[in-house]
Write an enzyme that holds these catalytic residues in place. Structure first.
Site, PDB file in Angstrom:
ATOM      1  N   ASP A 195      12.863  28.976  92.270  1.00 47.35           N
ATOM      2  CA  ASP A 195      13.346  30.459  92.670  1.00 47.35           C
ATOM      3  C   ASP A 195      14.359  31.039  91.566  1.00 47.35           C
ATOM      4  O   ASP A 195      15.061  30.043  90.913  1.00 47.35           O
ATOM      5  CB  ASP A 195      13.645  30.642  93.946  1.00 47.35           C
TER       6      ASP A 195
HETATM    7  C1  BGC Z   1      13.438  35.890  95.407  1.00 55.24           C
HETATM    8  C2  BGC Z   1      12.079  35.671  94.848  1.00 55.24           C
HETATM    9  C3  BGC Z   1      11.763  36.409  93.897  1.00 55.24           C
HETATM   10  C4  BGC Z   1      13.019  36.336  92.545  1.00 55.24           C
HETATM   11  C5  BGC Z   1      12.754  37.048  91.352  1.00 55.24           C
HETATM   12  C6  BGC Z   1      14.428  35.685  94.440  1.00 55.24           C
HETATM   13  O1  BGC Z   1      15.706  36.077  94.864  1.00 55.24           O
HETATM   14  O2  BGC Z   1      13.784  34.928  96.492  1.00 55.24           O
HETATM   15  O3  BGC Z   1      11.188  35.552  95.749  1.00 55.24           O
HETATM   16  O4  BGC Z   1      10.459  36.365  93.259  1.00 55.24           O
HETATM   17  O5  BGC Z   1      14.186  36.427  93.217  1.00 55.24           O
HETATM   18  O6  BGC Z   1      13.013  38.406  91.687  1.00 55.24           O
END
Ligand code: BGC
Length: 663
Positions: free
Chosen positions: A219
């Protein structure tokens, strides 16, 4: 696919292990295609260089897609979003999220599918198939145990082995059948170790046990130590992390990792690059088609929760008041990385109703709740005018919404803002036919006002076709057919977690396998609306249950459903399995199959659902694997978890050497 490592220097290999920037992989000095990733899951969210969001189709949120219980619509959703991805150059859509809805407070519940692992897994699998059928990859997220936003960067989800396997890994395991090109690890630690460096989760379980062959991405910002992530087989750290080169060289020198560890991850990255470069991307929907698909899904996912005296559908020729600014601008989705920017202009609900009911009088009043989360606290006179308009109407339609659902924080309450409650109650005092439309992506406590209103329609976060779908359901052009994928408790205190959020360090999942309906049923806790519940303008009858044995644990369950009304409609039938006697504690029953069947008025169709070993198994911590205990199992077929219409018992007799001794 064979990848040529010889072309790469150690520096280039290391450069592959973290992003070139916020969204793209390294090109190794221009030698390779850069994989471009973008959010998901409720439509494409892509950032422009200035930080603004690109325009794309705002699809209904995954919470609503799940409420359709329609595998074809989940596929269609994925396919439609893939079209926007292709148009904007995204190789990978960062979706879907399959985390279990363990508490209604979770700010991201609108991005997730269900409190039930089977339902969440199946709907995600179909969504992934849809996206990837167009040559766009997906990222199955957030692996795993990310069940609240509060403390998500630090707090361990402490989950016992059985609950981990039966609830929190299970939706991933099912969705993996669609072979998502990437899996995204969660921010949080699981059982004391960050998901990004948890080798048991990433290697032992995901890659070895589940046989996953694709790429694991972090993530965004979830990697704490580059070499520990590599050691756990986390292939790609996103976004760009400047520490990678130095940290990995140090770890190589000290022998914490080997070059083979690095090559393992680089191999997965090169495979993904090849896959995205060679993918046959094909746009098959125009912008108009995409909107039509959003509308189709929105219509299929709205859930009619109450409809007293047949107040809905609205009758042509009646006099109606539509109250509240949200009827002009409904909440289309939640906030955070899943926010989608559409340029589609909503037609006010009152206008749409008027179009569909030409002989009716439909009046609009912006009061008492003018906009998202902002009921009018100041203009008491305005609010009064609205109540006066409501007097004598055949029905008042008031739209209220939960404006507090977003990534990064949780809700603090599951009640509506008090101003909404005041408005509903005040309306109900001047008109006994109040119809409430609820904009929400997770359960809401409706207990304070549900008895004051005649009808309640969960319109959810329905995306850019929200008002069209709502008008269609309200007027009966669409027969509501969605059902709940999470229980609506009477109040927050009735949920296992209540208002507890953990202490920032660890949260003990001591509800074990008893989450959602599994919890309420075990402890006999009354709920407002049960899992699997939803009304229709039609009525359905269930008959002739047959269970055919095909193998030790393989059965074909079949039954007739008849639409006994004069209106075409669709029924979601649910197949639950109950272990009549078990040596371990088991939920009262568990969902193991479902089907959505479209039936013309008076029509009968035979529905058939397959059950297999997993439909009867629990995860045995004694055997360290899924285990079926011989004996009687009840097959329960119903219209909701609390509305079982047919049942039969089957006797399972696996060979003696698979069983423990009897006493
Ligand atoms: C989120 C993800 C997301 C990523 C990119 C993170 O803060 O938890 O679900 O895909 O950011 O935006």
């Amino acid at each position: 696919m064979k990848c040529d490592f010889k072309k790469l220097t150690l520096e280039e290999k290391i450069a592959f292990l973290t992003g070139a920037d916020a969204w793209r992989t390294s090109s190794a000095n221009g030698k390779f295609h850069q994989v471009f990733m973008s959010d998901g899951p409720n439509g494409l969210r892509m950032q422009n260089d200035d930080g603004s969001t690109k325009i794309s189709t705002a699809m209904p949120t995954l919470s609503l897609v799940a409420q359709t219980w329609d595998k074809e619509l989940a596929y269609l959703d994925g396919e439609t979003i893939a079209n926007d991805c292709i148009e904007n150059g995204a190789d990978i859509l960062l979706a879907p999220g399959v985390n279990i809805k363990r508490t209604p407070l979770n700010g991201r519940n609108f991005e997730y599918l269900s409190e039930d692992p089977y339902l969440a897994g199946v709907m995600a699998r179909e969504y992934i198939k849809g996206v990837q059928s167009k040559g766009v990859g997906t990222s199955l997220k957030h692996y795993c145990g990310n069940n609240r936003e509060m403390h998500r960067f630090t707090q361990t989800s402490e989950i016992d082995e059985r609950a981990l396997n039966e609830l929190y890994l299970r939706p991933f395991e099912i969705a993996l059948e669609a072979e998502p090109w990437t899996v995204m690890c969660a921010y949080n630690p699981v059982n004391g170790v960050f998901a990004s460096e948890n080798r048991q989760l990433l290697y032992d379980i995901l890659r070895k046990k589940f046989g996953y062959k694709g790429l694991v991405v972090s993530d965004w910002g979830a990697v704490h130590s580059p070499y520990k992530a590599v050691r756990a087989t986390l292939d790609l750290c996103m976004p760009c992390d400047e520490r990678y080169a130095e940290n990995l060289k140090m770890a190589l020198e000290k022998g914490y990792i080997t070059e083979e560890d690095i090559d393992f991850c680089v191999g997965n990255i090169l495979n993904l690059i090849e896959k995205t470069k060679n993918a046959k991307k094909k746009i098959n929907y125009t912008k108009g088609d995409r909107h039509a698909n959003a509308l189709k899904i929105a219509k299929g996912g709205m859930v009619l929760l109450k409809n007293e005296d047949g107040i809905l559908p609205l009758k042509d020729g009646g006099q109606y008041l539509v109250a509240g600014g949200l009827s002009k601008e409904p909440i289309l989705g939640g906030g955070g990385s899943a926010f989608v920017q559409t340029d589609y202009k909503q037609t006010p609900l009152a206008h749409l109703l008027k179009d569909k009911l030409p002989k009716a009088e439909v009046e609009y009043s912006g009061e008492p709740c003018r906009s998202r989360g902002d009921c009018n606290r100041v203009d008491v006179q305005g609010a009064k005018k609205s109540y006066i308009k409501a007097f004598g109407k055949d029905a008042v339609i008031i739209i209220v919404g939960d404006a507090h659902e977003s990534e990064s924080y949780d809700r603090v309450s599951i009640k509506l803002d008090p101003e909404y409650v005041t408005a509903i109650k005040a309306m109900a005092r001047v008109n006994e036919n109040v119809v409430v439309l609820l904009n929400a992506g997770s359960a809401v406590d409706v207990s304070e006002w549900i008895d004051d209103v005649k009808a309640l329609l969960l319109v959810g976060y329905a995306g850019e076709a929200a008002n069209e779908a709502t008008a269609s359901v309200l007027t009966g052009e669409t027969n509501p057919s969605g059902k709940l994928t999470e229980t609506f408790p009477i109040k927050l205190e009735d949920t296992f977690t209540g208002s507890e959020t953990g202490d920032g360090f660890s949260e003990w999942y001591n509800d074990g396998v008893f989450v959602g309906y599994r919890y309420y049923e075990r402890y006999g806790i009354d709920v407002m609306f049960p899992f699997g519940y939803g009304l229709s303008y039609s009525e359905f009858r269930y008959d002739n249950l047959k269970v055919e044995k095909k193998g030790y644990c393989d059965f074909i369950v079949s039954y007739d459903i008849t639409n006994i009304s004069e209106k075409d409609g669709a029924e979601i039938s649910q197949v639950y399995v109950r272990d009549v006697f078990a040596m371990v504690v088991r939920p009262e029953k568990e969902l193991k199959g479902f089907e959505k069947t479209y039936l013309k008025a008076g029509e009968t169709k035979r529905v058939s659902v397959d059950l297999d070993f997993r439909s009867f198994a629990y995860y045995s911590t004694a055997y360290s694997k899924w285990h079926v205990e011989n004996g009687l199992f009840e097959i329960l077929v119903g219209s909701a978890s609390d509305d079982i219409r047919l049942s039969l018992c089957v006797d399972i007799e696996l060979p003696d050497d698979t069983q423990q001794s009897q006493y």
